[in-house]
Design an enzyme around this catalytic site. Sequence first.
Site, PDB file in Angstrom:
ATOM      1  N   LEU A  24       0.809  -1.219   0.000  1.00  0.00           N
ATOM      2  CA  LEU A  24       0.000   0.000   0.000  1.00  0.00           C
ATOM      3  C   LEU A  24       0.845   1.274   0.000  1.00  0.00           C
ATOM      4  O   LEU A  24       1.918   1.325   0.589  1.00  0.00           O
ATOM      5  CB  LEU A  24      -0.940  -0.010   1.209  1.00  0.00           C
ATOM      6  CG  LEU A  24      -1.889  -1.211   1.289  1.00  0.00           C
ATOM      7  CD1 LEU A  24      -2.866  -1.050   2.460  1.00  0.00           C
ATOM      8  CD2 LEU A  24      -2.658  -1.413  -0.007  1.00  0.00           C
ATOM      9  N   HIS A  28      -3.629   4.259  -2.105  1.00  0.00           N
ATOM     10  CA  HIS A  28      -4.526   3.380  -1.339  1.00  0.00           C
ATOM     11  C   HIS A  28      -4.992   4.089  -0.066  1.00  0.00           C
ATOM     12  O   HIS A  28      -6.161   3.975   0.324  1.00  0.00           O
ATOM     13  CB  HIS A  28      -3.795   2.098  -0.931  1.00  0.00           C
ATOM     14  CG  HIS A  28      -3.273   1.275  -2.073  1.00  0.00           C
ATOM     15  ND1 HIS A  28      -1.933   1.144  -2.332  1.00  0.00           N
ATOM     16  CD2 HIS A  28      -3.911   0.543  -3.019  1.00  0.00           C
ATOM     17  CE1 HIS A  28      -1.763   0.344  -3.385  1.00  0.00           C
ATOM     18  NE2 HIS A  28      -2.939  -0.031  -3.826  1.00  0.00           N
ATOM     19  N   GLN A  52      -5.680 -11.992 -12.763  1.00  0.00           N
ATOM     20  CA  GLN A  52      -5.576 -10.792 -13.585  1.00  0.00           C
ATOM     21  C   GLN A  52      -4.174 -10.550 -14.131  1.00  0.00           C
ATOM     22  O   GLN A  52      -3.914  -9.525 -14.755  1.00  0.00           O
ATOM     23  CB  GLN A  52      -6.097  -9.568 -12.829  1.00  0.00           C
ATOM     24  CG  GLN A  52      -5.230  -9.080 -11.694  1.00  0.00           C
ATOM     25  CD  GLN A  52      -5.957  -8.030 -10.866  1.00  0.00           C
ATOM     26  OE1 GLN A  52      -6.893  -8.334 -10.149  1.00  0.00           O
ATOM     27  NE2 GLN A  52      -5.515  -6.786 -10.967  1.00  0.00           N
TER      28      GLN A  52
END
Length: 280
Positions: A24, A28, A52
């Site tokens: 993060l 974020h 993904q």
Amino acid sequence: MQDIVSDARAERVDIGFVPTMGSLHGGHAELIKVSSMRHSLTVVSVFVNPLQFGPSEDFGTYPRNLDSDVRMIREHGGTHVFAPSAEEMYPQGFATSIHIGGIAKELEGAGRPGHFDGVATVVCKLFNTVMPTEAFFGQKDYQQTLVVKQMVADLAMPIAINVVPTVREADGLAMSSRNAYLNFEERNRATSLFRALTRAKEFIENLEAPLQKRKALPRLEIEALMQAALQEVSVEYAVAVDAATLQSRDNYFSGEKIALLIAAFAGRTRLIDNIVTEIV
Ligand code: AMP
């Protein structure tokens, strides 16, 4: 997770949700802050979603720092962390995929086959697990926000989608977990994405009088401006497209919203960035 949110919902507690792949940063943090201002319960998921990533992409090396992520989530008002394992999300026999057409086929979808189906599938499963009233996504991944909105509308998911503006470093570089891959020299070259976007945005927003009188603004003129500012990186695409449909048109007209979208490599690191603007 479902037990916790079911109890909360039974007590009419609103749930904000911020899906992430961890590692993060300030981008974020902003999503978590906005959610925690609007909801008494904010769930942050940390899950590097194998679905993904393409076979030649960085799934194996993607940065993972769960301990510092948890500290950061707490610091910015997140109340719950959901960090499942890949086995938990996709146990043996998992066989369902969400396929999104339309806007998912362009740009990122063209360069990364299967990427948005992977995103949609994980986001759908996370939504069913976390059952949020509102979910927060960054404008940094502009096409992703359209894909998620498409899924939510098409499948009648009762979840509001809140898009939070891109958080940038002081020199304009969009914050990204992948920025950690950049060496000093690549990091400098990476700033050209924001410069190219800014230059095109200023051109569109401050058309000089002779241009304003022109009936149409040619797409190629905008795209050439961006290309010229992107000499130091290897460009995959740098386009000016309709902000709602991602379709590229030859000319744009007053009052239209244009998304300027770039994907480019600095060294081996693939970066994306965008700005949405409107012709006055
Ligand atoms: P990721 O962990 O890269 O999958 O990103 C999780 C969420 O954070 C996505 O909705 C991203 O669009 C968002 N995000 C990533 N970088 C930024 C940024 N620089 N500013 C705002 N949101 C961001």
